[in-house]
Write a protein that holds these residues in place. Structure first.
Motif, PDB file in Angstrom:
ATOM      1  N   MET A 311     -42.918  11.414  58.075  1.00 31.79           N
ATOM      2  CA  MET A 311     -41.688  11.749  58.799  1.00 31.79           C
ATOM      3  C   MET A 311     -41.756  13.166  59.338  1.00 31.79           C
ATOM      4  N   LEU A 316     -39.429  13.686  62.684  1.00 32.77           N
ATOM      5  CA  LEU A 316     -38.199  12.923  62.490  1.00 32.77           C
ATOM      6  C   LEU A 316     -37.266  13.666  61.542  1.00 32.77           C
ATOM      7  N   ASN A 317     -35.979  13.614  61.833  1.00 29.47           N
ATOM      8  CA  ASN A 317     -34.980  14.300  61.024  1.00 29.47           C
ATOM      9  C   ASN A 317     -34.444  13.371  59.942  1.00 29.47           C
ATOM     10  N   VAL A 339     -32.939   8.193  58.432  1.00 26.78           N
ATOM     11  CA  VAL A 339     -33.631   9.058  59.380  1.00 26.78           C
ATOM     12  C   VAL A 339     -33.037   8.842  60.765  1.00 26.78           C
ATOM     13  N   GLU A 340     -32.929   9.905  61.537  1.00 23.38           N
ATOM     14  CA  GLU A 340     -32.420   9.774  62.897  1.00 23.38           C
ATOM     15  C   GLU A 340     -33.440   9.041  63.762  1.00 23.38           C
ATOM     16  N   GLY A 341     -32.920   8.113  64.582  1.00 22.29           N
ATOM     17  CA  GLY A 341     -33.785   7.318  65.442  1.00 22.29           C
ATOM     18  C   GLY A 341     -33.642   5.839  65.156  1.00 22.29           C
ATOM     19  N   ASP A 345     -37.837   2.900  68.487  1.00 23.81           N
ATOM     20  CA  ASP A 345     -38.481   4.130  68.939  1.00 23.81           C
ATOM     21  C   ASP A 345     -39.905   4.182  68.403  1.00 23.81           C
ATOM     22  N   VAL A 348     -40.471   6.322  65.216  1.00 26.17           N
ATOM     23  CA  VAL A 348     -39.904   5.735  63.998  1.00 26.17           C
ATOM     24  C   VAL A 348     -40.737   4.535  63.561  1.00 26.17           C
ATOM     25  N   THR A 351     -44.096   5.590  62.145  1.00 29.14           N
ATOM     26  CA  THR A 351     -43.924   6.286  60.866  1.00 29.14           C
ATOM     27  C   THR A 351     -43.656   5.308  59.733  1.00 29.14           C
TER      28      THR A 351
END
Length: 374
Positions: A311, A316-317, A339-341, A345, A348, A351
């Protein structure tokens, strides 16, 4: 001495309405007529969309589409319409739209007038059928067997932390997270009389009593505090008991015919609960999304760091990380991460694929529009 009746000025008829007000009211009536016509036109278009969805086997609730609509409306709104009022108006319109496409049933942790019920109404509107359930497990079961289209459950509170039972049930269930909702939690003191002096018993859920401890100690130091399964049950008990009050949501006052003694008696003002909408849907990306995962790592030093490192490498946040015992082996834990996304995507998706090879177990819980905490 003059007769007292002669000194009074009592006009024979009411003052005429200002012509300017009559003109404005006429304009308002014309706008109301236009609004009614436009709303019905919108609903007719929605019915056409519903027929197309039915032929293609698509779900009625489109969280991504509704999120996009609100985002666009918020940007276009120049006031004086308040954003909360705008949200309420269009939530009801969207609820009516979904009901025309296909009547919906939403399961929630009951009974009526709980904060979960209030959150469900704020998300789905008043046009759906609501099915209160006695436990979070029953909400999951009701949706899993198809009795309800969606369920709404609490997952964490800004003061009390995670709702562990909800997290545990995601391991057993194949349901997905379809949306999230934040609700500001505010407690009122309610009673039949509306007076504080005759109160000798206060009912509420233990969390609500704990969140109002300072106020209750100051204003009702002699009252007995009695725990209930929910704030809604507390309101019902207060309605049935002389000299009793309930710590509950203001909405419970109207439902159980109670009076508000005091408002916002919670010790900490910024008290917010996050709720999840659970269902069978796969929600498409909106550009402002959140993805939830759960995983189990090997019980070796550095295992969690290795799983989370992809991440960081992808930029990724991570907005949430929670652990829970697996119950299958001592000192073994599930980890829940937001996680944002969106899973669509590339960053994401790649990951998550990389993380799978570093975990003993990984489960994708869903991608959905990121809600704003208000």
């Amino acid at each position: 001495m003059k007769n007292s009746r002669e000194t009074k000025s009592t006009p024979d008829k009411a003052d005429p309405v200002d012509p300017r007000i009559l003109e404005k009211r006429k304009a308002i009536d014309a706008i109301d007529d236009q609004l009614l016509t436009l709303i019905n036109e919108r609903l007719m278009l929605v019915m056409d969309v519903g027929k197309i969805k039915a032929r293609r086997g698509r779900q009625v609730l489109d969280s991504a589409r509704e999120s996009e609509i609100f985002g666009r409306l918020f940007k276009q709104n120049q006031g004086p319409l308040d954003e909360k009022v705008l949200t309420h108006l269009f939530t009801q319109i969207m609820a009516a739209s979904r009901q025309l496409q296909r009547p919906q049933r939403v399961s929630y942790l009951g009974p009526e007038a709980t904060f979960t019920h209030i959150a469900a109404i704020s998300h789905f509107g008043l046009s759906v059928e609501y099915a209160p359930q006695p436990s979070i497990r029953d909400v999951f079961r009701d949706v899993e067997k198809g009795a309800s289209h969606y369920g709404l459950v609490p997952v964490e509170n800004s003061i009390e932390g995670a709702v562990n039972h909800t997290l545990d049930l995601f391991f057993e269930s194949e349901l997905k997270i379809c949306a999230e909702r934040y609700l500001h939690i505010s407690h009122d003191l309610l009673s039949r009389s509306g007076g504080i002096r005759d109160i000798h018993t206060v009912y509420s859920h233990p969390q609500a009593l704990a969140q109002c401890r300072i106020w209750l100690r100051q204003y009702l130091p002699e009252a007995a505090l009695v725990e209930c399964n929910s704030t809604a049950q507390a309101a019902r008990m207060a309605a049935e008991t002389e000299g009793a009050a309930a710590v509950a949501a203001r909405e419970a006052a109207q439902m159980y015919h109670l009076e508000v003694i005091a408002s916002r008696i919670e010790d900490v003002a910024r008290n917010t609960t996050r709720f999840l909408v659970i269902g069978q849907d796969e929600v498409r990306a909106t550009g402002r999304d959140k993805t939830s995962l759960m995983f189990v790592t090997s019980h070796v030093p550095g295992a969690l760091y290795k799983v989370l490192k992809p991440m960081s490498d992808a930029g990724l946040n991570m907005v949430k990380l929670e652990s829970r015992p697996t119950r299958h082996q001592n000192w073994s834990y599930f980890f829940f991460v937001d996680v944002e996304g969106h899973i669509e995507d590339r960053a994401v998706r790649e990951t998550v694929e990389e993380m799978k090879h570093l975990c003993l177990y990984l489960k994708y819980l869903g991608s959905y529009p990121r809600a704003e905490e208000k």
